[in-house]
Design an enzyme around this catalytic site. Structure first.
Site, PDB file in Angstrom:
ATOM      1  N   HIS A  10       0.835  -1.206   0.000  1.00 18.19           N
ATOM      2  CA  HIS A  10       0.000   0.000   0.000  1.00 18.19           C
ATOM      3  C   HIS A  10       0.869   1.255   0.000  1.00 18.19           C
ATOM      4  CE1 HIS A  10      -3.048   2.647   2.331  1.00 18.19           C
ATOM      5  NE2 HIS A  10      -3.472   2.554   1.094  1.00 18.19           N
ATOM      6  N   GLU A  37       0.344  -0.530  -4.788  1.00  7.41           N
ATOM      7  CA  GLU A  37      -0.747   0.438  -4.963  1.00  7.41           C
ATOM      8  C   GLU A  37      -0.177   1.803  -4.625  1.00  7.41           C
ATOM      9  OE1 GLU A  37      -4.082   3.023  -3.353  1.00  7.41           O
ATOM     10  OE2 GLU A  37      -2.173   2.469  -2.458  1.00  7.41           O
ATOM     11  N   ASP A  39      -1.148   6.411  -5.189  1.00  9.19           N
ATOM     12  CA  ASP A  39      -2.185   7.404  -5.482  1.00  9.19           C
ATOM     13  C   ASP A  39      -1.656   8.476  -6.436  1.00  9.19           C
ATOM     14  OD1 ASP A  39      -3.981   6.377  -3.245  1.00  9.19           O
ATOM     15  OD2 ASP A  39      -2.161   6.901  -2.141  1.00  9.19           O
ATOM     16  N   HIS A  52      -0.790  11.338  -1.890  1.00 11.08           N
ATOM     17  CA  HIS A  52      -2.116  10.952  -1.376  1.00 11.08           C
ATOM     18  C   HIS A  52      -3.016  12.141  -1.062  1.00 11.08           C
ATOM     19  CE1 HIS A  52      -5.107   9.632   1.626  1.00 11.08           C
ATOM     20  NE2 HIS A  52      -5.084   8.490   0.977  1.00 11.08           N
ATOM     21  N   GLU A 112      -4.166   4.124  -8.181  1.00 12.97           N
ATOM     22  CA  GLU A 112      -5.391   4.763  -7.680  1.00 12.97           C
ATOM     23  C   GLU A 112      -5.448   6.202  -8.174  1.00 12.97           C
ATOM     24  OE1 GLU A 112      -6.323   4.864  -3.424  1.00 12.97           O
ATOM     25  OE2 GLU A 112      -7.933   6.295  -3.897  1.00 12.97           O
TER      26      GLU A 112
HETATM   27  O1  G3P Z   1      -6.598   1.731  -3.077  1.00  9.18           O
HETATM   28  C1  G3P Z   1      -6.962   1.377  -1.799  1.00  9.18           C
HETATM   29  C2  G3P Z   1      -6.601   2.380  -0.738  1.00  9.18           C
HETATM   30  O2  G3P Z   1      -5.392   2.988  -1.042  1.00  9.18           O
HETATM   31  C3  G3P Z   1      -7.677   3.421  -0.566  1.00  9.18           C
HETATM   32  O3  G3P Z   1      -7.462   4.308   0.465  1.00  9.18           O
HETATM   33  O4  G3P Z   1      -6.843   6.507   1.329  1.00  9.18           O
HETATM   34  O5  G3P Z   1      -5.159   4.714   1.311  1.00  9.18           O
HETATM   35  O6  G3P Z   1      -5.859   5.796  -0.800  1.00  9.18           O
HETATM   36  P1  G3P Z   1      -6.270   5.376   0.574  1.00  9.18           P
HETATM   37 MG    MG Z   2      -4.750   4.620  -2.270  1.00  6.54          MG
END
Ligand code: G3P
Ligand code: MG
Length: 246
Positions: A10, A37, A39, A52, A112
């Site tokens: 993450h 993953e 952002d 993020h 994302e």
């Molecule tokens: O993509 C899943 C997760 O990353 C969603 O929440 O806030 O960590 O981007 P966040």
């Molecule tokens: Mg995310």
């Protein structure tokens, strides 16, 4: 069928490195994670960058908003020191730089799309276009491509228009009661939900309907095993030190 890896780091390296930086990706790789993953939102010059929060201050030293600054200005900002002095000097990377690193290291990506308020369409379209251009060769060769995902319906629709050939995941907290209708309308390949809001029944229904099912953010091996037993296809984790990548 879920053609992607099951375990994703993450925000690059979970909680072991400053999120959404190249250092985070290097950290994920050091723990054996070849799936990640992160952002993406737009800088003021329309260049997609990996970060993020739409506001500066938490992980990036500075004030104002990400889209007040160009990608070059963001790249020169401090995005690692908040996490530890050994990470000082990490900037906000461009999406381009992250994709280049991941491709070179053969790291699979769940991208994302995280639009700043009001720029959903432009962000969805830009991320999809850059991804498609970067993976043009893989597209024609029928190889595994990144999976785009977003909480923003407008961004998902824009991504679909810009690059319909790229698979998309619909990010939600709890899976809503109209998920089947909505998933069909959005033409998504997968539903991504908060694992704490998932039930075994819903997992069964989503899988029976033929969608991929992805959970965020799963931080114990016990919970990971339970979710996989429910039929969950993949998940991202902050604890790349506790959960072995598969
Ligand atoms: O993509 C899943 C997760 O990353 C969603 O929440 O806030 O960590 O981007 P966040
Ligand atoms: Mg995310």
């Amino acid at each position: 069928m879920w053609p992607y890896p099951r375990t994703l780091a993450h925000r690059g390296g979970g909680t072991l490195a400053p999120e959404n930086t190249l250092a985070a990706l290097r950290c994920g790789l050091a723990y054996g994670y070849r799936a990640v993953e992160f952002d993406v939102m737009l800088a003021s010059d329309g260049v997609p960058v990996v970060v993020h929060d739409p506001e500066l201050g938490r992980t990036v030293a500075g004030s104002g908003h990400v889209n007040d600054y160009t990608a070059a200005q963001l790249g020169a900002m401090e995005a690692g020191a908040w996490f530890g002095p050994e990470f000082a000097g990490e900037g906000v990377p461009t999406f381009d730089a992250v994709v280049a690193y991941c491709k070179a290291q053969r790291i699979w990506m769940n991208v994302e799309i995280k639009p700043a308020p009001g720029v959903d369409v432009a962000t969805g379209a830009a991320v999809a276009r850059v991804t498609r251009d970067y993976f043009a060769k893989e597209l024609t060769a029928g190889e595994l491509l990144p999976l785009l995902s977003s909480f923003s319906i407008a961004a998902l629709e824009a991504a679909r228009q810009a690059a319909p050939e790229l698979a998309r995941g619909w990010l939600v907290e709890a899976i809503p009661s109209d998920w089947a209708q909505k998933s069909k309308e959005l033409d998504v390949a997968a539903i991504h939900c908060d694992h704490q809001q998932l039930t075994p029944e819903l997992a069964r229904e989503v899988k029976a309907a033929g969608y991929g099912l992805f959970c965020y953010t799963v931080n114990t091996p016990e919970r990971a095993s339970e979710l996989l037993a429910w039929g969950v296809d993949g998940f991202c984790t902050d604890r790349i030190d506790l959960i072995k990548p598969v």
